[in-house]
Design a protein around this motif. Structure first.
Motif, PDB file in Angstrom:
ATOM      1  N   ARG A  98       0.780  -0.934  -0.193  1.00  0.00           N
ATOM      2  CA  ARG A  98       0.328   0.461   0.166  1.00  0.00           C
ATOM      3  C   ARG A  98       0.635   1.268   0.013  1.00  0.00           C
ATOM      4  NH1 ARG A  98      -1.245  -4.126   2.886  1.00  0.00           N
ATOM      5  NH2 ARG A  98       0.272  -2.914   4.450  1.00  0.00           N
ATOM      6  N   THR A  99       0.494   1.964  -0.714  1.00  0.00           N
ATOM      7  CA  THR A  99       1.492   3.464  -0.953  1.00  0.00           C
ATOM      8  C   THR A  99       0.410   4.783  -1.274  1.00  0.00           C
ATOM      9  OG1 THR A  99       2.929   4.721  -2.134  1.00  0.00           O
ATOM     10  CG2 THR A  99       1.972   2.586  -3.171  1.00  0.00           C
ATOM     11  N   PHE A 100       0.173   6.088  -0.912  1.00  0.00           N
ATOM     12  CA  PHE A 100      -0.401   6.982  -1.052  1.00  0.00           C
ATOM     13  C   PHE A 100       0.181   7.879  -1.342  1.00  0.00           C
ATOM     14  CE2 PHE A 100       0.874   6.877   3.458  1.00  0.00           C
ATOM     15  CZ  PHE A 100       1.738   8.174   3.503  1.00  0.00           C
ATOM     16  N   MET A 101      -0.761   9.171  -2.616  1.00  0.00           N
ATOM     17  CA  MET A 101       0.061  10.181  -2.351  1.00  0.00           C
ATOM     18  C   MET A 101      -0.959  11.635  -2.568  1.00  0.00           C
ATOM     19  SD  MET A 101       2.679  11.247  -6.033  1.00  0.00           S
ATOM     20  CE  MET A 101       1.767  12.371  -6.675  1.00  0.00           C
ATOM     21  N   VAL A 102      -0.992  12.523  -2.439  1.00  0.00           N
ATOM     22  CA  VAL A 102      -2.203  13.412  -2.282  1.00  0.00           C
ATOM     23  C   VAL A 102      -1.953  14.396  -3.959  1.00  0.00           C
ATOM     24  CG1 VAL A 102      -2.848  15.673  -1.194  1.00  0.00           C
ATOM     25  CG2 VAL A 102      -2.204  13.276   0.375  1.00  0.00           C
ATOM     26  N   LEU A 103      -3.386  14.363  -4.566  1.00  0.00           N
ATOM     27  CA  LEU A 103      -2.824  14.841  -6.154  1.00  0.00           C
ATOM     28  C   LEU A 103      -3.590  16.147  -6.144  1.00  0.00           C
ATOM     29  CD1 LEU A 103      -3.691  11.341  -7.614  1.00  0.00           C
ATOM     30  CD2 LEU A 103      -1.465  12.663  -7.656  1.00  0.00           C
ATOM     31  N   ARG A 104      -3.561  17.054  -6.484  1.00  0.00           N
ATOM     32  CA  ARG A 104      -3.969  17.485  -6.861  1.00  0.00           C
ATOM     33  C   ARG A 104      -4.601  17.861  -7.917  1.00  0.00           C
ATOM     34  NH1 ARG A 104      -1.091  18.802  -2.336  1.00  0.00           N
ATOM     35  NH2 ARG A 104      -2.374  19.068  -0.449  1.00  0.00           N
ATOM     36  N   PRO A 105      -5.420  17.936  -8.378  1.00  0.00           N
ATOM     37  CA  PRO A 105      -5.744  17.699  -9.799  1.00  0.00           C
ATOM     38  C   PRO A 105      -6.154  18.737 -10.315  1.00  0.00           C
ATOM     39  CG  PRO A 105      -7.666  17.343  -8.460  1.00  0.00           C
ATOM     40  CD  PRO A 105      -6.129  17.271  -7.734  1.00  0.00           C
ATOM     41  N   ALA A 106      -6.182  20.184  -9.442  1.00  0.00           N
ATOM     42  CA  ALA A 106      -5.927  21.724 -10.062  1.00  0.00           C
ATOM     43  C   ALA A 106      -5.316  22.225 -10.912  1.00  0.00           C
ATOM     44  CB  ALA A 106      -7.291  21.967  -9.751  1.00  0.00           C
ATOM     45  N   SER A 107      -5.516  22.882 -11.727  1.00  0.00           N
ATOM     46  CA  SER A 107      -4.682  23.570 -12.457  1.00  0.00           C
ATOM     47  C   SER A 107      -4.237  25.074 -12.991  1.00  0.00           C
ATOM     48  CB  SER A 107      -3.938  22.838 -13.905  1.00  0.00           C
ATOM     49  OG  SER A 107      -2.763  23.948 -14.725  1.00  0.00           O
ATOM     50  N   ASN A 108      -4.090  25.871 -12.515  1.00  0.00           N
ATOM     51  CA  ASN A 108      -4.675  27.126 -13.172  1.00  0.00           C
ATOM     52  C   ASN A 108      -3.767  27.514 -13.984  1.00  0.00           C
ATOM     53  OD1 ASN A 108      -6.147  28.002 -10.931  1.00  0.00           O
ATOM     54  ND2 ASN A 108      -3.448  28.626  -9.629  1.00  0.00           N
ATOM     55  N   ASP A 109      -3.311  26.343 -14.810  1.00  0.00           N
ATOM     56  CA  ASP A 109      -2.193  27.168 -16.125  1.00  0.00           C
ATOM     57  C   ASP A 109      -2.869  26.248 -17.020  1.00  0.00           C
ATOM     58  OD1 ASP A 109      -0.691  28.547 -14.985  1.00  0.00           O
ATOM     59  OD2 ASP A 109       0.938  26.937 -14.096  1.00  0.00           O
ATOM     60  N   ARG A 110      -3.323  25.261 -17.060  1.00  0.00           N
ATOM     61  CA  ARG A 110      -4.040  23.934 -17.795  1.00  0.00           C
ATOM     62  C   ARG A 110      -5.779  24.093 -18.107  1.00  0.00           C
ATOM     63  NH1 ARG A 110       0.745  21.465 -16.070  1.00  0.00           N
ATOM     64  NH2 ARG A 110      -0.418  20.321 -14.447  1.00  0.00           N
ATOM     65  N   GLU A 111      -5.962  23.802 -19.360  1.00  0.00           N
ATOM     66  CA  GLU A 111      -6.948  23.947 -19.742  1.00  0.00           C
ATOM     67  C   GLU A 111      -7.858  22.497 -18.984  1.00  0.00           C
ATOM     68  OE1 GLU A 111      -9.865  25.600 -20.284  1.00  0.00           O
ATOM     69  OE2 GLU A 111      -7.960  27.469 -20.131  1.00  0.00           O
ATOM     70  N   TYR A 112      -9.173  21.846 -18.828  1.00  0.00           N
ATOM     71  CA  TYR A 112      -9.241  20.874 -18.031  1.00  0.00           C
ATOM     72  C   TYR A 112      -8.808  19.795 -18.453  1.00  0.00           C
ATOM     73  CZ  TYR A 112     -12.122  17.166 -16.713  1.00  0.00           C
ATOM     74  OH  TYR A 112     -13.119  16.219 -16.171  1.00  0.00           O
ATOM     75  N   ALA A 113      -8.925  18.857 -20.444  1.00  0.00           N
ATOM     76  CA  ALA A 113      -8.847  17.925 -21.279  1.00  0.00           C
ATOM     77  C   ALA A 113      -6.758  18.560 -20.953  1.00  0.00           C
ATOM     78  CB  ALA A 113      -8.645  18.444 -22.885  1.00  0.00           C
ATOM     79  N   GLU A 114      -6.769  19.767 -20.661  1.00  0.00           N
ATOM     80  CA  GLU A 114      -4.184  19.126 -20.851  1.00  0.00           C
ATOM     81  C   GLU A 114      -4.269  18.838 -20.101  1.00  0.00           C
ATOM     82  OE1 GLU A 114      -1.410  22.413 -21.485  1.00  0.00           O
ATOM     83  OE2 GLU A 114      -3.588  23.040 -21.954  1.00  0.00           O
ATOM     84  N   VAL A 120      -3.104  11.740 -16.345  1.00  0.00           N
ATOM     85  CA  VAL A 120      -2.882  10.510 -17.208  1.00  0.00           C
ATOM     86  C   VAL A 120      -1.542   9.796 -17.363  1.00  0.00           C
ATOM     87  CG1 VAL A 120      -3.466   8.989 -18.833  1.00  0.00           C
ATOM     88  CG2 VAL A 120      -4.827  10.512 -17.892  1.00  0.00           C
ATOM     89  N   GLU A 121      -0.782  11.450 -18.604  1.00  0.00           N
ATOM     90  CA  GLU A 121       0.625  10.919 -18.229  1.00  0.00           C
ATOM     91  C   GLU A 121       1.835  11.209 -17.690  1.00  0.00           C
ATOM     92  OE1 GLU A 121       1.634  14.137 -21.422  1.00  0.00           O
ATOM     93  OE2 GLU A 121       0.087  13.713 -22.575  1.00  0.00           O
ATOM     94  N   ARG A 122       1.247  11.357 -16.785  1.00  0.00           N
ATOM     95  CA  ARG A 122       2.330  11.087 -15.518  1.00  0.00           C
ATOM     96  C   ARG A 122       1.857   9.995 -14.535  1.00  0.00           C
ATOM     97  NH1 ARG A 122       5.906  15.677 -14.710  1.00  0.00           N
ATOM     98  NH2 ARG A 122       5.703  16.438 -16.995  1.00  0.00           N
ATOM     99  N   LEU A 123       1.034   9.492 -14.337  1.00  0.00           N
ATOM    100  CA  LEU A 123       0.552   8.270 -13.591  1.00  0.00           C
ATOM    101  C   LEU A 123       0.517   7.033 -13.975  1.00  0.00           C
ATOM    102  CD1 LEU A 123      -2.643  10.436 -11.420  1.00  0.00           C
ATOM    103  CD2 LEU A 123      -0.387   9.783 -11.049  1.00  0.00           C
ATOM    104  N   THR A 124       0.551   7.047 -15.622  1.00  0.00           N
ATOM    105  CA  THR A 124       0.459   5.597 -16.147  1.00  0.00           C
ATOM    106  C   THR A 124       1.769   4.668 -15.722  1.00  0.00           C
ATOM    107  OG1 THR A 124      -1.274   6.431 -17.674  1.00  0.00           O
ATOM    108  CG2 THR A 124       0.257   4.683 -18.626  1.00  0.00           C
ATOM    109  N   PRO A 125       2.769   5.872 -16.178  1.00  0.00           N
ATOM    110  CA  PRO A 125       3.943   4.277 -15.825  1.00  0.00           C
ATOM    111  C   PRO A 125       4.674   4.220 -14.492  1.00  0.00           C
ATOM    112  CG  PRO A 125       4.386   7.476 -16.538  1.00  0.00           C
ATOM    113  CD  PRO A 125       2.822   6.823 -16.514  1.00  0.00           C
ATOM    114  N   ILE A 126       3.959   5.577 -13.379  1.00  0.00           N
ATOM    115  CA  ILE A 126       4.385   4.807 -11.911  1.00  0.00           C
ATOM    116  C   ILE A 126       3.367   3.756 -11.612  1.00  0.00           C
ATOM    117  CG2 ILE A 126       2.906   5.982  -9.468  1.00  0.00           C
ATOM    118  CD1 ILE A 126       3.520   8.752 -10.576  1.00  0.00           C
ATOM    119  N   ALA A 127       2.235   4.142 -12.248  1.00  0.00           N
ATOM    120  CA  ALA A 127       1.264   2.560 -11.996  1.00  0.00           C
ATOM    121  C   ALA A 127       2.108   1.781 -12.186  1.00  0.00           C
ATOM    122  CB  ALA A 127       0.142   2.788 -12.437  1.00  0.00           C
TER     123      ALA A 127
END
Length: 130
Positions: A98-114, A120-127
């Protein structure tokens, strides 16, 4: 499921694994969350049996470890990602899955889809490593 001490979440100082184990036991917890880099270093120096023995002697289980990846900046993320296989192997060696990480998914710089694609690009290799 079992109770576990997350020392940082309640403002308790935990200088090292042995102190965390002792505090978890004293507090009546069945497990303790820990810093995986410390466990990996202990395994490198003394072996996984030694680290499992620390938990057993303290009467608590390894509960979970903070993933702790730097993943917003590219260079930091790549360095963290390169270190992750060793850390994940150390956790597996003491049977802590078991591991954990706090994700703050909001961004002031990127639109929602971006921003979604970024995550997804950052989390996929971690997974994949985990």
């Amino acid at each position: 499921m079992f109770t576990a001490l997350n020392a940082g979440a309640i403002g308790v100082q935990m200088n090292d694994l042995q102190e965390g184990i002792a505090k978890a036991r004293r507090g009546g917890f069945a497990g303790v969350e820990f810093r995986i880099a410390e466990v990996a270093d202990l395994i490198d120096r003394h072996g996984a049996d030694h680290v499992r023995g620390l938990f057993a002697a303290g009467g608590v289980r390894p509960a979970a470890w903070g993933l702790g990846l730097s993943w917003q900046e590219e260079a930091d993320w790549r360095a963290s990602l390169a270190a992750l296989p060793r850390l994940a192997a150390a956790a597996a060696a003491i049977d802590c899955r078991r591991t954990f990480m706090v994700l703050r998914p909001a961004s002031n710089d990127r639109e929602y889809a971006e921003n979604w694609r970024f995550h997804v690009e950052r989390l996929t290799p971690i997974a994949a490593i985990l």
